[in-house]
Design an enzyme around this catalytic site. Sequence first.
Site, PDB file in Angstrom:
ATOM      1  N   ASP A  40      10.246  43.400 -17.121  1.00 40.45           N
ATOM      2  CA  ASP A  40      10.150  42.661 -16.337  1.00 40.45           C
ATOM      3  C   ASP A  40      11.537  42.168 -15.401  1.00 40.45           C
ATOM      4  OD1 ASP A  40      11.174  41.583 -18.807  1.00 40.45           O
ATOM      5  OD2 ASP A  40      10.812  39.471 -18.052  1.00 40.45           O
ATOM      6  N   HIS A  77      14.227  46.471 -20.438  1.00 40.22           N
ATOM      7  CA  HIS A  77      13.042  45.535 -20.157  1.00 40.22           C
ATOM      8  C   HIS A  77      12.460  45.771 -18.507  1.00 40.22           C
ATOM      9  CE1 HIS A  77      15.137  42.192 -17.996  1.00 40.22           C
ATOM     10  NE2 HIS A  77      16.029  42.672 -18.546  1.00 40.22           N
ATOM     11  N   ASP A  99      21.404  47.208 -20.543  1.00 38.16           N
ATOM     12  CA  ASP A  99      21.373  45.741 -19.891  1.00 38.16           C
ATOM     13  C   ASP A  99      22.477  45.115 -19.859  1.00 38.16           C
ATOM     14  OD1 ASP A  99      19.964  43.596 -18.662  1.00 38.16           O
ATOM     15  OD2 ASP A  99      19.018  42.890 -20.302  1.00 38.16           O
ATOM     16  N   GLU A 146      11.131  39.984 -21.347  1.00 34.41           N
ATOM     17  CA  GLU A 146      12.682  39.713 -21.757  1.00 34.41           C
ATOM     18  C   GLU A 146      13.036  38.312 -21.159  1.00 34.41           C
ATOM     19  OE1 GLU A 146      17.009  39.872 -21.713  1.00 34.41           O
ATOM     20  OE2 GLU A 146      15.471  39.794 -20.086  1.00 34.41           O
ATOM     21  N   GLU A 147      12.600  38.372 -19.917  1.00 38.40           N
ATOM     22  CA  GLU A 147      13.371  36.908 -19.241  1.00 38.40           C
ATOM     23  C   GLU A 147      12.744  35.716 -19.586  1.00 38.40           C
ATOM     24  OE1 GLU A 147      15.960  37.574 -17.558  1.00 38.40           O
ATOM     25  OE2 GLU A 147      16.033  39.510 -16.891  1.00 38.40           O
TER      26      GLU A 147
END
Length: 486
Positions: free
Chosen positions: A79, A77, A170, A146-147
Amino acid sequence: MNKEIRNLEPKAVWNHFSDLNAVPRPSKKEERVIDFMVDFGKKLNLETFVDKVGNVIIKKPATSGLENRKTVVMQSHLDMVHQKNTATVFDFDSEGIKMLIEGDWVTADGTTLGADNGLGVATIMAVLSSSEIEHPNLEALFTIDEETGMTGAMGLEGGILKGDILLNLDTEEDDEIGIGCAGGVDVTAKRTYSEENTPENTIAFSISVKGLNGGHSGMDIHKGLGNANKIMNRLLLDGFENFGLRISEINGGSLRNAIPRESAASVVIDSISKDPFLFETTTVINNIKEEFSTLEPHLSIDIEEISSPDKVMDLGVQEGLIKSIYAALNGVYRMSPDIKDLVETSNNIARVIVKDGAIKIGCLTRSSSETNKYDLANSLRAAFELSGFEVELSGNYPGWQPNVNSEILDSVSKLYEKLHGEKAHVAACHAGLECGILGQNYPEMDMVSIGPTILGAHSPDERTSISSTQKFWKFLLEILKDIPKK
């Protein structure tokens, strides 16, 4: 110092990470990093496009001799979590991350580093830009947001990807192969209150809680670290019950996926109670510091006299606020009955804001069990509704159910043991990976998650191991060469 980081091995990874970290990329504000990734793919003359929600997909044909292997989706991801120390002057919207080398670790100067998940992104970029690495047909998937919502993974439509295998980059332990993760749901409690004129003959104080470790609200939730919102609430309850303390404002925590490190409140008490209030509060502060002395050695709780505010909360709502936060669970709710030492269900009381007649409390509830996730969420909802709050459950995303019979898991596990002479730790994690969501539209895709060792994610103490990144890179290259045939 960024120049020294560019000379670290593997240079391709660290150079791409340095380039990426020069681009501001907060969640929900990924426009600049999307443009950066599109420009990167097009300069390599690779098929590059952006889907309707903002995910970037870059495709690269197989190298000679590997055309008959299954197509691999490499996913990370774009972000990153934005957290900084109070004393750090830094604008995440306009500045690039300032990186440092400390022994075997790369870290940042008073902010989050962005290794979560920037190192995964940089690793994929290194593979895409190489003319020497052997690999099958590749589809690089760079998701957004994602966060704070998983909206990139949720918005990815079926049929866009053709891959058979997904490598999610990740995971944050280099000896771990991830095969499962927790789902989550946001619990938000809101209500208004009447502001009253600050009573006469009162004295005002600011109370601040800071210096806590913070950390990832999933991966670190079992450690018993201090939660600034819970600590502040403890002080407020004591002051309210013993001295009639009145709250003017509270500002605690920040992002839902970060254990809150700081909280600040402004309060008033009767002037006649000043000395006993300070004595009592100092005693409570010392007790809290003693309780956390091992886990939170840098915890600082300060109380200072300030100018009196114009308004305070009405007493009825204030009592409900304090008692509902006290009643709301923070931390581990249930351990997994099936996987040793794995947290199944937890909650993080992430954000508390009281100002101008409005209260907002934000929590993130995680679980690998859908039923227990909502059991805990409903427990929180009940605690807040009993005090007159309106509670919303939103942002629900599913967990990733482990598949122990996975072909790619078997292949990757054998490779790890061959390379290192010991078995990898095959595990599920108490964090939100995108695999469970992606699997909804791509149910036949075989998935595992790997990554380098990253500590302190979602906090200014975030750091990643240089030697671990080298280990991870070599492992990934072997995986790409050994992908099963179609």
